[in-house]
Motif scaffolding. Sequence first.
Motif, PDB file in Angstrom:
ATOM      1  N   ARG A  10      64.941   4.499  53.540  1.00 32.34           N
ATOM      2  CA  ARG A  10      63.731   4.128  53.910  1.00 32.34           C
ATOM      3  C   ARG A  10      62.553   4.697  52.930  1.00 32.34           C
ATOM      4  N   LYS A  12      59.810   7.038  51.442  1.00 37.06           N
ATOM      5  CA  LYS A  12      59.473   8.535  51.839  1.00 37.06           C
ATOM      6  C   LYS A  12      57.903   8.453  52.141  1.00 37.06           C
ATOM      7  N   ARG A  13      57.141   8.733  53.224  1.00 39.24           N
ATOM      8  CA  ARG A  13      55.950   8.681  53.475  1.00 39.24           C
ATOM      9  C   ARG A  13      55.290   9.546  53.003  1.00 39.24           C
ATOM     10  N   LYS A  14      54.168   9.716  52.402  1.00 37.97           N
ATOM     11  CA  LYS A  14      53.301  10.917  51.736  1.00 37.97           C
ATOM     12  C   LYS A  14      52.363  11.309  52.668  1.00 37.97           C
ATOM     13  N   GLU A  88      48.913  15.203  59.057  1.00 37.69           N
ATOM     14  CA  GLU A  88      48.596  14.480  60.097  1.00 37.69           C
ATOM     15  C   GLU A  88      47.304  14.629  60.900  1.00 37.69           C
ATOM     16  N   PHE A 108      46.969   9.290  61.946  1.00 37.45           N
ATOM     17  CA  PHE A 108      47.488   9.306  60.528  1.00 37.45           C
ATOM     18  C   PHE A 108      48.635  10.256  61.007  1.00 37.45           C
ATOM     19  N   PRO A 110      52.329  10.275  59.703  1.00 36.26           N
ATOM     20  CA  PRO A 110      53.687   9.653  58.943  1.00 36.26           C
ATOM     21  C   PRO A 110      55.008   9.982  59.467  1.00 36.26           C
ATOM     22  N   VAL A 115      58.811   3.936  60.962  1.00 45.94           N
ATOM     23  CA  VAL A 115      58.699   3.523  59.430  1.00 45.94           C
ATOM     24  C   VAL A 115      58.544   2.221  59.301  1.00 45.94           C
ATOM     25  N   PRO A 118      52.886   0.816  60.154  1.00 48.58           N
ATOM     26  CA  PRO A 118      51.893   1.529  59.220  1.00 48.58           C
ATOM     27  C   PRO A 118      51.725   3.019  59.833  1.00 48.58           C
ATOM     28  N   ASP A 119      51.501   4.073  58.994  1.00 50.98           N
ATOM     29  CA  ASP A 119      51.425   5.386  59.076  1.00 50.98           C
ATOM     30  C   ASP A 119      50.127   5.739  59.627  1.00 50.98           C
ATOM     31  N   HIS A 145      43.968   6.657  54.393  1.00 48.57           N
ATOM     32  CA  HIS A 145      44.756   7.668  53.599  1.00 48.57           C
ATOM     33  C   HIS A 145      43.500   8.549  52.826  1.00 48.57           C
TER      34      HIS A 145
END
Length: 188
Positions: A10, A12-14, A88, A108, A110, A115, A118-119, A145
Amino acid sequence: MNPKTQPKVRPKRKFITITIPVNDFIKDEITSLAKITGEQPIIKKVFTDSTNRITDILIQLEGKDYALNDFLVSEKIHTEKNDSAIKEYRYSLTPDQDGKKQYFRFDFQPLKIPVHFPDAHINVNEHTYGKHHLVYPQDTSLDLHKLTMKKAVNVFCHYESTLVHPAINLGKTYISLVNEGENNETIY
């Protein structure tokens, strides 16, 4: 191992990087709230390691703004050595008049949103705007973002002075408030 049974890697979300010192950033975020209310936000500091270092800061405020609209702002900031980032956020406005149709909320999350979604998204009334979740760039021109509490407050104030909803015309009215750099926003 059979390739069909291997778990998918997966992405990795930032988090949203903070480019100025975290103390200055928090001061700007809190100062922006004074534009819509005289209330001071609740600030919670989370100490999570053995050195008693602050690793997360939560800023929250809920109430009525100067136009008697209901608002909620919540932002969690993660700090690590010299780096800080928004972990967040949730910023919402429910207009006093016709709130069920005209509310909007920026989310927001994440670490909480699965996953395959969308975050970040904008929640709006599905019956009014055709979708419940608006995502960048398909449904909105607003790069979520780049959103911060200060920018969200500017969106709230602009909405209250124009009554142009962020879902109308892909949110193009708000591009200069959200997508641009750190300090070029206009405080209404």
